[in-house]
Every structure is written in structure tokens, then in C-alpha cells.
Scaffold this active site. Structure first.
Site, PDB file in Angstrom:
ATOM      1  N   GLY A 188      -9.525   8.220   8.839  1.00 18.13           N
ATOM      2  CA  GLY A 188     -10.710   7.796   8.095  1.00 18.13           C
ATOM      3  C   GLY A 188     -10.428   7.439   6.645  1.00 18.13           C
ATOM      4  N   LEU A 189      -9.213   6.897   6.406  1.00 17.42           N
ATOM      5  CA  LEU A 189      -8.889   6.312   5.101  1.00 17.42           C
ATOM      6  C   LEU A 189      -8.911   7.302   3.930  1.00 17.42           C
ATOM      7  CD1 LEU A 189     -10.914   2.965   5.494  1.00 17.42           C
ATOM      8  CD2 LEU A 189      -8.499   3.350   6.022  1.00 17.42           C
ATOM      9  N   ILE A 211      -1.127  -6.126  14.703  1.00 21.17           N
ATOM     10  CA  ILE A 211      -2.509  -5.722  14.889  1.00 21.17           C
ATOM     11  C   ILE A 211      -2.787  -4.362  14.231  1.00 21.17           C
ATOM     12  CG2 ILE A 211      -2.781  -6.958  17.077  1.00 21.17           C
ATOM     13  CD1 ILE A 211      -2.291  -4.333  18.579  1.00 21.17           C
ATOM     14  N   THR A 214      -5.125  -0.836  14.845  1.00 21.74           N
ATOM     15  CA  THR A 214      -5.156  -0.017  16.067  1.00 21.74           C
ATOM     16  C   THR A 214      -6.274  -0.461  17.006  1.00 21.74           C
ATOM     17  OG1 THR A 214      -6.551   1.569  14.920  1.00 21.74           O
ATOM     18  CG2 THR A 214      -4.192   2.008  14.939  1.00 21.74           C
ATOM     19  N   SER A 241       0.560   0.309   7.076  1.00 25.98           N
ATOM     20  CA  SER A 241      -0.277   1.110   6.185  1.00 25.98           C
ATOM     21  C   SER A 241      -0.819   2.358   6.890  1.00 25.98           C
ATOM     22  CB  SER A 241      -1.452   0.261   5.694  1.00 25.98           C
ATOM     23  OG  SER A 241      -2.291   1.035   4.866  1.00 25.98           O
ATOM     24  N   LYS A 249      -0.587   3.447   1.925  1.00 30.49           N
ATOM     25  CA  LYS A 249      -1.820   3.977   2.486  1.00 30.49           C
ATOM     26  C   LYS A 249      -3.018   3.298   1.829  1.00 30.49           C
ATOM     27  CE  LYS A 249      -3.958   8.171   3.886  1.00 30.49           C
ATOM     28  NZ  LYS A 249      -4.389   7.319   5.004  1.00 30.49           N
ATOM     29  N   CYS A 258     -10.034  -1.200  10.186  1.00 31.92           N
ATOM     30  CA  CYS A 258      -9.910   0.225  10.491  1.00 31.92           C
ATOM     31  C   CYS A 258     -11.062   0.653  11.398  1.00 31.92           C
ATOM     32  CB  CYS A 258      -9.923   1.061   9.218  1.00 31.92           C
ATOM     33  SG  CYS A 258      -9.885   2.827   9.596  1.00 31.92           S
TER      34      CYS A 258
END
Lengths: 252, 303
Positions: free
Chosen positions: B72-73, B189, B191, B21, B45, B128
Site C-alpha cells: 500500500g505504498l 508490467i 502486479t 519499484s 520505492k 498499484c
């Protein structure tokens, strides 16, 4: 795509002129678009480099300055070597079919290069204004002269051309009453901000070419964004790199 | 040609390769490079209930064998996705995984409700590192993982994958918490929190100062964590972290992953996903395996 490096030269110390043999890209390339180059060595990401020119539907020319490990590695490439290149990418400068006045192209430093192809593609020869640090860093003036109606040069120390900002020349051109239809600019952000502000004050359409640290180059990773005046964030690689100057928030 | 089909929490994938993602947008960009039907699934995403602007640039920094990102999504919101992207994506013969993000538990539940059963699977993004609220804050505390997993699971009409953060002391505790909360699978995993400083300016390269590390640099950490989680829970595992080749993916499968995701490698090479899929098949053929399932968890541990 793998493309052969057909020609390589050093325009001045640390500034490299590469011409790659890639007919598909050369045919598709538009002024202001870029190529995304895998540099080799320990440079992990590709490097976006603006297209300077496309020649004979076969060659793509780009010019880069050695700034870090990626560009230093790329500079070592030798003619006949294959380079891994994606492109042409991004939205380039809009080239109108006709102009109702002068087109002014303003470049600063290594931002001048994508303006060469644009100068050649415009329906009439433009006024070109180039800003450099000093005489030593000034390049390509002759080539621009061939593609332009007039070339104006400025340098920070006055060792070549007008001493001061390249944007001063734009302001004096406007003050002289010249009828300017469109302004195109590429270079340092502070310079482009002045150009965009000047254009806006004088109701002239202005296209700016933005730069940002980039990942994929195709719009998927959404890392290379710039902030717009409406508060949104757009991708430099896919929505740009060329934007309407009035829509970019240069401080955002 | 080996049998590449895998079953992840009841969802049949044509092969074990999906996208990580945040590296693949909603698929449009890479559909210009290859047919998305070549992927077992596409993980999109992150989507929030309302649009998110993300962080200021620079959002990416190159490091040795990898990158840091602090996007930052940024996303246009779940409803925008449904209205503008979903129908286009459905033309491909691949499973669609929506990655859910939010700042509060209610936000996550709302995204799950908006998406309903319009996609094939959910991936809960509680890992995140680039947002102040939500994100990793949920994913580093077992109690919170169990709670948010059970709340979102109750609102989910499709299988729920929980994506784990590596920024913890014991990843197995987090995986067990997800299992206890009712997760249908785990992915890992996300990040690793990192930092890169420009020594010329003495400033961090990222505007956000810190960001998430991904790419080949993280792979040994990811393989180790997949191995540990395989021994701790029974859930299907989607392994990821630095995969760039079929050989890399095989390591994850041997460690216990049922499927793999490729992300950062695709940022450098648009064909990375396809190369990984082909590479997995080549390994299976070369070594006489009939099915990808035959090698899952088959690492031959010393001692």
C-alpha cells in the site's frame, strides 16, 4: 550464503533442531536475530527462523516446527547438504553489561528458542518462564536450567508445571516483591501483549520479539511491518524483530 | 564483453538492468550485498507528497512461483527522501528513477515538483492495485492515463516513464494513451490483482484480502504484453514481471524491451540483479552480439 548442515535432530515430532556450519554468521550472531532460509521444493520465499544459539564461533543452531510447505521441505534436508541461508539478520535483544535486578525471560511455544542464547549472554543467570500447550510439547527445559537461575514451567492443561498462563507466573513473581530489572519475551502475540502490559504497569523495561509474514528479510520490501503505539509502521525484519514492548501496538 | 549500454529517453544507462519499484527500498539494504554502480539504474520505492502508512499486515502471501503483496505504498514522503537518502544514493554511478504515487492528479504533480531535477527520471505509478484512490484507478482508463500523463509531464523536469497496469483488457490502448499524453517511456508490467485464501482459517492471507501478484508466475503475461506494446508505440520500454535470470531478461529484450527491471527475484536472492546483468552479457557473448541493442525486438514471430 551456502552453509553445510552439520547436525540435525528431531526434538519431538515435527520439531527440528538444525546446526549449520557457518563461522562468519556464528561470530556475528546476537541473541534475538534470525536467519532467512531458502527451504527448497516449491516454497518460493525464504523462511525466517530465530537463532537459538551460536556455538564455538563456528556453528549456528536454529529450531523450527513444520507448519507448512516450506518448513516441511526444510525438514527433509540431510546432514552435509548445503543450505542457502542469509544472516544473521535484524536487531536482537539488547544485552546490558550489568543488571540492577533480575532479568526475566518469558517464552511461549516455539517462541522459547531465541531465549536460550540470550540466557547464556546475560551478565547474570536469568529467571526463565516457559509456557507450553502440554507435556508432549514441552522441550529444552534441561538446557534452560543450565543457563538460568530458575526455570518455571506452565502448560495449558497442567500436564507439566503450573496449569494456566505463563504470564500468571510473571505476575506472581512481581507480586512476591522480586526486584526485576528487565523482561524479555518471545511467543504468541496475546502472551506478549500481557507481558508487555504487565511490564508497563510495573515500570519494568520489556523487550518483545515480533513475528510477521516476511519477504526479503533485509528491510527493502517493507512487507513485514508491525504497528507502533505512535501509529507508525516499522519493519519487523530490519527495525526488529525485537522492539521495546511499550512501543508496540499489539492490536494495530 | 558485449556493449551493455542503453539509452532510455535520452538518459544513458551503463547496462539495461534496473530494479522494480517497491522491491529495493531506497537502495541502502542491498548496498550491503553489492555495489549499486553495477546497475544501469535504481528505481526506488514509490514516493508521495506526504508520508504514507501503508496497509496493515499481513502484507505478503506466498503463492505458487510468486507472491502477493499489499504494502500500500508505505513511504516517508518525497521531502524526507531528498533530505535523508538522495545524497547517499548519489555516491553510486547509476541513474536514479523516482517512482511517483498519489491519490489525486494534484498529488502526483506535487511529488514531481518536490523532486524537481534532483533525480534522473520519474516513473509514474498509476498501476498499484493496493490503494483505494489513485494508483490503478488512473491506470486502467485510457482517458485518465492521457490526462494524468500530460499533467505530470508538464510539471516534470526529467524524462517521464509511465508504468502500466496489466489489469486491463488491451494493454496497447493504455500504452498509446501514455504516448499521447507525452510519456517519454513506458514500463510494464505492474502486479496482477490476485487473492490467496488460507483454507484452514477460510480467510484471505492478506489483511487487505487482495494484493498484487509478482514473481515467475506472471512472466509469460508480461512478455506477451511487452511484445504487444512494442508493436503499438515507439516509446522506449522497460520490461519487467518475474525476471530471475539472464535468460528471462533476454526474452523481454527479444519481445521488444529496451531495458529490464528485476524485483521479486531479489526478495528471494539479494544477488538476483547482478546475476541477471551477468546473464544478459553471457547470452550476448555466446551468440556473437556486440551490443544489447542488437537483440531488442528481434523475436522471430511465426507465420
Amino acid at each position: 550464503m551456502l552453509c553445510k548442515l552439520a547436525f540435525k535432530s528431531e526434538l519431538r515430532q515435527g520439531l527440528y533442531n538444525f546446526i549449520i556450519d557457518c563461522p562468519e554468521m556464528a561470530k556475528a550472531a546476537k541473541p534475538g536475530q534470525f536467519v532467512h532460509v531458502l527451504c527448497g521444493g516449491s516454497a518460493y520465499l525464504r523462511r525466517p527462523i530465530s537463532i537459538c544459539d551460536a556455538v564455538n564461533d563456528r556453528f549456528v543452531r536454529f529450531i523450527f516446527e513444520v507448519r507448512g510447505k516450506g518448513t516441511a521441505e526444510l525438514a527433509k534436508a540431510q546432514p552435509e547438504q548445503l543450505l542457502d541461508v542469509l544472516g544473521p539478520l535484524g536487531n536482537g535483544f539488547e544485552v546490558p553489561e550489568e543488571l540492577s535486578g533480575e532479568a526475566v525471560l518469558i517464552g511461549g511455544g516455539i517462541g522459547i528458542f531465541p531465549l536460550l542464547m540470550l540466557a547464556k549472554k546475560l551478565p547474570q543467570k536469568p529467571l526463565v518462564m516457559l509456557g507450553f500447550r502440554d507435556k508432549q510439547s514441552a522441550v529444552m527445559i534441561r538446557e534452560f536450567s543450565n543457563a538460568a537461575k530458575e526455570v518455571f514451567v506452565a502448560s495449558d492443561d497442567g500436564s507439566i508445571g503450573h496449569k494456566g498462563f505463563v504470564t500468571d507466573m510473571l505476575k506472581s513473581k512481581i507480586a512476591s516483591g522480586a526486584k526485576i530489572d528487565k523482561i524479555y519475551t518471545c511467543g504468541p502475540v496475546p502472551m506478549m501483549k500481557i507481558v508487555a502490559d504487565t511490564a508497563k504497569e510495573n515500570n519494568i523495561e520489556c523487550m518483545v520479539s515480533m513475528e510477521e509474514r516476511m519477504g526479503c528479510g533485509v528491510g527493502a520490501c517493507v512487507t513485514c511491518t508491525c504497528t507502533m503505539t505512535d501509529g507508525s509502521r516499522r519493519r519487523v525484519c530490519k527495525d526488529g524483530p525485537v522492539f521495546n514492548g511499550a512501543e508496540v501496538d499489539f492490536d494495530g | 564483453m558485449a556493449d551493455l549500454r542503453v539509452n532510455i529517453a535520452g538518459v544513458e544507462w551503463s547496462n539495461p538492468v534496473t530494479t522494480a519499484s517497491g522491491t529495493f527500498g531506497f537502495g541502502r539494504e542491498y548496498a550491503e550485498y553489492f555495489d549499486l554502480s553495477n546497475l544501469g539504474a535504481v528505481c526506488l520505492k514509490a514516493l508521495s507528497a506526504k508520508p504514507r502508512l501503508g496497509n496493515r499486515s499481513p502484507r505478503i502471501a506466498e503463492v505458487n512461483d510468486g507472491i502477493l503483496n499489499s504494502v500500500g505504498l508505505q513511504n516517508p514522503g518525497a521531502q524526507h527522501f531528498i533530505d535523508n537518502e538522495l545524497e547517499w544514493l548519489r555516491q553510486f554511478d547509476t541513474k536514479i528513477i523516482a517512482n511517483l504515487c498519489g491519490s489525486t492528479v494534484e498529488d502526483y504533480v506535487e511529488v514531481a515538483e518536490i523532486l524537481g531535477d534532483k533525480v534522473d527520471m520519474f516513473e509514474l505509478n498509476i498501476s498499484c492495485p493496493n490503494v483505494k484512490e489513485g494508483g490503478m484507478a488512473f491506470g486502467t482508463d485510457p482517458k485518465m492515463i492521457e490526462d494524468i500523463t500530460s499533467r505530470v509531464k508538464a510539471a516534470s523536469k526529467v524524462p517521464l516513464i509511465v508504468k502500466l497496469s496489466p489489469n486491463v483488457t488491451d494493454i496497447t490502448e493504455m500504452a498509446k494513451a501514455a504516448e499521447a499524453g507525452g510519456a517519454d517511456a513506458v514500463s510494464l508490467i505492474n502486479t496482477l490483482l490476485g487473492m490467496k485464501i488460507d483454507i484452514k482459517t477460510r480467510k484471505p492471507v492478506l489483511y487487505n484480502n487482495m494484493g498484487g501478484l509478482s514473481g515467475p508466475a506472471v512472466m509469460p503475461v508480461a512478455v506477451r504484453m511487452v511484445y504487444q506494446v512494442r508493436r503499438a508505440v515507439k516509446l522506449p520500454i522497460i520490461g519487467m514481471g518475474g525476471i530471475a535470470t539472464g535468460e528471462d531478461a533476454i526474452e523481454f529484450l527479444l519481445a521488444g524491451a529496451d531495458a529490464v527491471a528485476v524485483g521479486t527475484a531479489g526478495i528471494v536472492d539479494p544477488y538476483a540483479w547482478i546475476k541477471v546483468r551477468s546473464g544478459i552479457n553471457d547470452y550476448l557473448d555466446r551468440n556473437g552480439y556486440n551490443s544489447v541493442k542488437d537483440i531488442v525486438g528481434k523475436v522471430d514471430i511465426n507465420g
